[in-house]
Write a protein that holds these residues in place. Sequence first.
Motif, PDB file in Angstrom:
ATOM      1  N   LEU A   9       0.807  -1.221   0.000  1.00 42.54           N
ATOM      2  CA  LEU A   9       0.000   0.000   0.000  1.00 42.54           C
ATOM      3  C   LEU A   9       0.840   1.270   0.000  1.00 42.54           C
ATOM      4  N   PHE A  10       2.108   1.150   0.358  1.00 44.37           N
ATOM      5  CA  PHE A  10       2.972   2.322   0.417  1.00 44.37           C
ATOM      6  C   PHE A  10       3.794   2.517  -0.857  1.00 44.37           C
ATOM      7  N   SER A  11       3.559   1.664  -1.823  1.00 43.23           N
ATOM      8  CA  SER A  11       4.256   1.789  -3.102  1.00 43.23           C
ATOM      9  C   SER A  11       3.580   2.859  -3.950  1.00 43.23           C
ATOM     10  N   PHE A  12       4.375   3.523  -4.757  1.00 47.92           N
ATOM     11  CA  PHE A  12       3.818   4.494  -5.702  1.00 47.92           C
ATOM     12  C   PHE A  12       4.336   4.194  -7.105  1.00 47.92           C
ATOM     13  N   THR A  13       4.354   2.903  -7.423  1.00 45.52           N
ATOM     14  CA  THR A  13       4.770   2.464  -8.749  1.00 45.52           C
ATOM     15  C   THR A  13       3.741   1.483  -9.299  1.00 45.52           C
TER      16      THR A  13
END
Length: 170
Positions: A9-13
């Motif tokens: 959930l903390f990925s931004f890819t």
Amino acid sequence: MNDHTSMNLFSFTGKMKILHLSWVAFFITFFVWFNHAPMLGAIADSLSLTKEQVKTLLILNVALTIPARIVIGMLTDRFGPRLVYAALLFVSSIPCFLFAFSTDFAQAALSRFLLGFIGAGFVIGIRMVSEWFPAHQLGTAEGIYGGWGNFGSAGAAMLLPTLALLFGGP
């Protein structure tokens, strides 16, 4: 990230970037759609609205939403969710500003009616999220999208009165 086990959930890819941008867009649509609610007393006072006119504004705010959801769904099917979400946010900014600068009931009523269109934003994101997530992650992804997006109405209720006091005076 393994598609068969968990979501970061903390990925931004990749698909997580799409999820985060989608819920932010949905948050904005609900923030704008419900921007009048926390300020309704001040709006009614500044425009000298009657109780009936206030009720009318509340009805007009949702009057266009159901047909708009059908139209937005058809446009999303034809042009894709990215283009339609961008267009909806851009076009809906016009009645949002018109409402903010309304000087009488007629202007406020027309702009609230047109702002009902922005309530169709969630349709776009549901489609977008469903294209990017497999079935075993779709419920979680749509829960994140819907939960944070719907929080836009609460965000408006919490933030707008404070902004009005800071920038508009008592």
